[in-house]
Design a protein around this motif. Structure first.
Motif, PDB file in Angstrom:
ATOM      1  N   ASN A  23     156.219  75.343  12.080  1.00 51.42           N
ATOM      2  CA  ASN A  23     155.123  75.390  13.034  1.00 51.42           C
ATOM      3  C   ASN A  23     153.806  75.568  12.287  1.00 51.42           C
ATOM      4  N   ALA A  24     152.784  74.841  12.702  1.00 50.68           N
ATOM      5  CA  ALA A  24     151.488  74.951  12.028  1.00 50.68           C
ATOM      6  C   ALA A  24     150.366  74.563  12.984  1.00 50.68           C
ATOM      7  N   LEU A  25     149.222  75.178  12.766  1.00 55.14           N
ATOM      8  CA  LEU A  25     147.997  74.802  13.460  1.00 55.14           C
ATOM      9  C   LEU A  25     147.219  73.881  12.531  1.00 55.14           C
ATOM     10  N   HIS A  26     147.078  72.631  12.927  1.00 55.60           N
ATOM     11  CA  HIS A  26     146.439  71.606  12.101  1.00 55.60           C
ATOM     12  C   HIS A  26     145.092  71.261  12.716  1.00 55.60           C
ATOM     13  N   VAL A  27     144.013  71.532  11.977  1.00 55.17           N
ATOM     14  CA  VAL A  27     142.660  71.313  12.482  1.00 55.17           C
ATOM     15  C   VAL A  27     141.989  70.247  11.621  1.00 55.17           C
ATOM     16  N   VAL A  55     174.646  97.339  23.890  1.00 58.14           N
ATOM     17  CA  VAL A  55     174.427  96.198  24.787  1.00 58.14           C
ATOM     18  C   VAL A  55     173.138  96.380  25.580  1.00 58.14           C
ATOM     19  N   ALA A  56     172.909  97.606  26.060  1.00 54.96           N
ATOM     20  CA  ALA A  56     171.688  97.883  26.818  1.00 54.96           C
ATOM     21  C   ALA A  56     170.449  97.689  25.946  1.00 54.96           C
ATOM     22  N   LEU A  57     170.522  98.144  24.697  1.00 57.96           N
ATOM     23  CA  LEU A  57     169.395  97.974  23.779  1.00 57.96           C
ATOM     24  C   LEU A  57     169.170  96.500  23.465  1.00 57.96           C
ATOM     25  N   ALA A  58     170.253  95.753  23.310  1.00 58.47           N
ATOM     26  CA  ALA A  58     170.127  94.328  23.021  1.00 58.47           C
ATOM     27  C   ALA A  58     169.473  93.589  24.185  1.00 58.47           C
ATOM     28  N   ILE A  59     169.860  93.934  25.404  1.00 59.78           N
ATOM     29  CA  ILE A  59     169.250  93.308  26.586  1.00 59.78           C
ATOM     30  C   ILE A  59     167.765  93.673  26.666  1.00 59.78           C
ATOM     31  N   ALA A  60     167.470  94.955  26.428  1.00 62.06           N
ATOM     32  CA  ALA A  60     166.076  95.396  26.457  1.00 62.06           C
ATOM     33  C   ALA A  60     165.263  94.707  25.363  1.00 62.06           C
ATOM     34  N   THR A  61     165.882  94.478  24.214  1.00 57.71           N
ATOM     35  CA  THR A  61     165.199  93.775  23.122  1.00 57.71           C
ATOM     36  C   THR A  61     164.848  92.358  23.523  1.00 57.71           C
ATOM     37  N   GLN A  62     165.778  91.646  24.144  1.00 58.90           N
ATOM     38  CA  GLN A  62     165.517  90.268  24.549  1.00 58.90           C
ATOM     39  C   GLN A  62     164.409  90.194  25.597  1.00 58.90           C
ATOM     40  N   ILE A  63     164.427  91.125  26.525  1.00 58.44           N
ATOM     41  CA  ILE A  63     163.380  91.148  27.559  1.00 58.44           C
ATOM     42  C   ILE A  63     162.016  91.412  26.923  1.00 58.44           C
ATOM     43  N   ARG A  64     161.996  92.360  26.009  1.00 60.58           N
ATOM     44  CA  ARG A  64     160.729  92.721  25.368  1.00 60.58           C
ATOM     45  C   ARG A  64     160.250  91.615  24.435  1.00 60.58           C
ATOM     46  N   ALA A  65     161.183  90.942  23.768  1.00 57.39           N
ATOM     47  CA  ALA A  65     160.808  89.841  22.882  1.00 57.39           C
ATOM     48  C   ALA A  65     160.175  88.700  23.666  1.00 57.39           C
ATOM     49  N   ARG A  66     160.723  88.410  24.846  1.00 62.59           N
ATOM     50  CA  ARG A  66     160.127  87.370  25.691  1.00 62.59           C
ATOM     51  C   ARG A  66     158.726  87.769  26.139  1.00 62.59           C
ATOM     52  N   ALA A  67     158.535  89.045  26.408  1.00 67.50           N
ATOM     53  CA  ALA A  67     157.214  89.520  26.807  1.00 67.50           C
ATOM     54  C   ALA A  67     156.219  89.366  25.660  1.00 67.50           C
ATOM     55  N   VAL A  68     156.664  89.640  24.433  1.00 63.87           N
ATOM     56  CA  VAL A  68     155.797  89.468  23.264  1.00 63.87           C
ATOM     57  C   VAL A  68     155.388  88.009  23.132  1.00 63.87           C
ATOM     58  N   GLU A  69     156.331  87.085  23.313  1.00 67.40           N
ATOM     59  CA  GLU A  69     156.011  85.659  23.217  1.00 67.40           C
ATOM     60  C   GLU A  69     155.073  85.218  24.326  1.00 67.40           C
ATOM     61  N   ALA A  70     155.250  85.795  25.516  1.00 67.26           N
ATOM     62  CA  ALA A  70     154.347  85.445  26.618  1.00 67.26           C
ATOM     63  C   ALA A  70     152.924  85.901  26.336  1.00 67.26           C
ATOM     64  N   GLU A  71     152.799  87.050  25.669  1.00 71.06           N
ATOM     65  CA  GLU A  71     151.473  87.573  25.329  1.00 71.06           C
ATOM     66  C   GLU A  71     150.854  86.840  24.146  1.00 71.06           C
ATOM     67  N   THR A  72     151.702  86.237  23.292  1.00 72.73           N
ATOM     68  CA  THR A  72     151.218  85.542  22.096  1.00 72.73           C
ATOM     69  C   THR A  72     151.861  84.164  22.026  1.00 72.73           C
ATOM     70  N   PRO A  73     151.432  83.242  22.870  1.00 72.82           N
ATOM     71  CA  PRO A  73     152.069  81.915  22.893  1.00 72.82           C
ATOM     72  C   PRO A  73     151.762  81.114  21.631  1.00 72.82           C
ATOM     73  N   ASN A  74     152.560  80.108  21.408  1.00 72.85           N
ATOM     74  CA  ASN A  74     152.387  79.254  20.238  1.00 72.85           C
ATOM     75  C   ASN A  74     151.094  78.443  20.343  1.00 72.85           C
ATOM     76  N   ILE A  75     150.274  78.490  19.308  1.00 73.73           N
ATOM     77  CA  ILE A  75     149.044  77.692  19.269  1.00 73.73           C
ATOM     78  C   ILE A  75     149.163  76.549  18.265  1.00 73.73           C
ATOM     79  N   GLY A  76     150.359  76.418  17.666  1.00 78.66           N
ATOM     80  CA  GLY A  76     150.573  75.365  16.684  1.00 78.66           C
ATOM     81  C   GLY A  76     151.444  74.249  17.215  1.00 78.66           C
ATOM     82  N   GLU A  77     151.979  73.476  16.281  1.00 75.25           N
ATOM     83  CA  GLU A  77     152.835  72.343  16.614  1.00 75.25           C
ATOM     84  C   GLU A  77     154.004  72.321  15.641  1.00 75.25           C
TER      85      GLU A  77
END
Length: 359
Positions: free
Chosen positions: A58-62, A26-48
């Motif tokens: 999801n795709a980046l359409h130029v 359970v502790a590892l699962a909680i730590a995983t979710q916290i860390r996963a959110r941090a990864v997403e914050a550092e690499t936000p979605n640039i697509g649609e």
């Protein structure tokens, strides 16, 4: 004869151990979710996100510029990747020259996985074909790197009317001897797979991410800002890690059954590979494509590893231009690149895990 007090003590000890294991998970699962959110914050979605029939890709359409000289181009990333990987190599050099679509494959990056049909390259090719329709793209050059090569080949067979041409970059497309690393089978397994993905995979992966990406580029040098620019840690999030594992664990069976159909492809095709690839077996995959697809051109580059998209970007772009009808001598460009690759060759840092199928 054991005393009447022994069995309860043993049972209590086992219960305590089980409780400690559950608490740790359970502790590892909680730590995983916290860390996963941090990864997403550092690499936000640039697509649609776009609905393609029950799930969203999801795709980046130029859009193309007013002076575009190339047809639309669709980029399909490999295993453990996301759309930022191909965008990092090709977006700026091609901006304005063509309509560009960089896709997060189902279950990767910020795309939803969809149903079990997307566990195979065929299903993912169909999903991308649906995305093309949603974006109003009738025909395109399809570019696939590594695992994305299996999807590109499937696309060429299943959707020829949507194909202007095909480019394979260090592709994984044919049955190979051996298998893939154990953790792909573990992560894709029922019951134990989700537990592994939600507890241990992200933390273990973050410890190896630099060495692993060095290994993918070896013997060529990884760009200094590659990790920050392309966000490979996104694949370590639980749902993405499991999707990736299903992709890789099922690839051998899929290409064994599907690869005989590559002979049906009749579109202009360029296959770019190196003789120093530590991830896929170029003698099997790239040479197999050149053998199976009539009229295809194999560009074999000495000293090139698994990332022609970054290391010989100019040759990949010249291949796009050649498919578009422009005169390009790709073989001469390959020979000219080889002295540079030999002069900049580096030793991999550590022995990071290797996929004999493809990244």
């Amino acid at each position: 004869m054991p005393s009447v007090f022994t069995l309860p003590r043993i049972g209590l000890s086992l219960l305590l151990i089980l409780l400690l294991i559950i608490v740790a998970l359970v502790a590892l699962a909680i730590a995983t979710q916290i860390r996963a959110r941090a990864v997403e914050a550092e690499t936000p979605n640039i697509g649609e996100l776009t609905d393609v029939g029950g799930f969203r890709l999801n795709a980046l359409h130029v859009p193309a510029g007013p002076d575009a000289d190339l047809p639309p181009i669709i980029f399909i990333h490999g295993a453990s990747g996301n759309l930022r990987d191909q965008a990092g190599a090709f977006l700026e050099p091609l901006r304005g020259r063509a309509e560009l679509l960089f896709v997060d494959r189902p279950g990767h990056g910020y795309s939803e996985r969809g149903g079990p049909e997307n566990d195979t390259p065929e299903g993912q090719a169909n999903a991308i074909a649906g995305l093309m329709e949603q974006k109003g793209i009738e025909r395109a050059i399809i570019v696939g790197h590594s695992f994305g090569g299996a999807i590109t080949a499937s696309f060429g067979v299943l959707h020829p009317d949507k194909v202007e041409g095909l480019i394979f970059l260090a592709a994984a497309t044919h049955p190979w001897p051996g298998g893939v690393d154990w953790y792909y089978h573990l992560a894709s397994a029922p019951v134990i797979g989700p537990i592994f993905c939600h507890t241990l995979a992200l933390h273990a992966g973050m410890m190896r991410i630099e060495a692993a990406t060095d290994h993918v580029f070896a013997p060529n040098r990884r760009p200094e800002t590659y990790l920050e620019d392309t966000g490979p840690a996104l694949v370590l999030r639980p749902s993405a890690f499991r999707s990736n594992a299903k992709d890789v664990a099922g690839l051998h069976a899929y290409v064994t059954a599907f690869s005989p159909r590559y002979r049906e492809i009749a579109k202009p095709t360029v296959v770019i590979t190196g003789d120093a690839d530590e991830i896929v077996l170029e003698e099997i995959h790239s040479k197999g494509l050149a053998r199976d697809i009539a009229g295809s051109e194999l560009i074999w580059i000495e000293g090139l590893g698994h990332k022609p998209d970054y290391i010989v970007t100019d040759i990949a772009i010249a291949a796009l231009e050649k498919i578009a009808g422009q005169e390009r001598d790709l073989q001469s460009m390959a020979r000219a690149a080889e002295p540079r690759l030999a002069a900049t060759r580096v030793d991999p840092k550590g022995d990071a895990p290797s996929l004999q199928a493809g990244q």
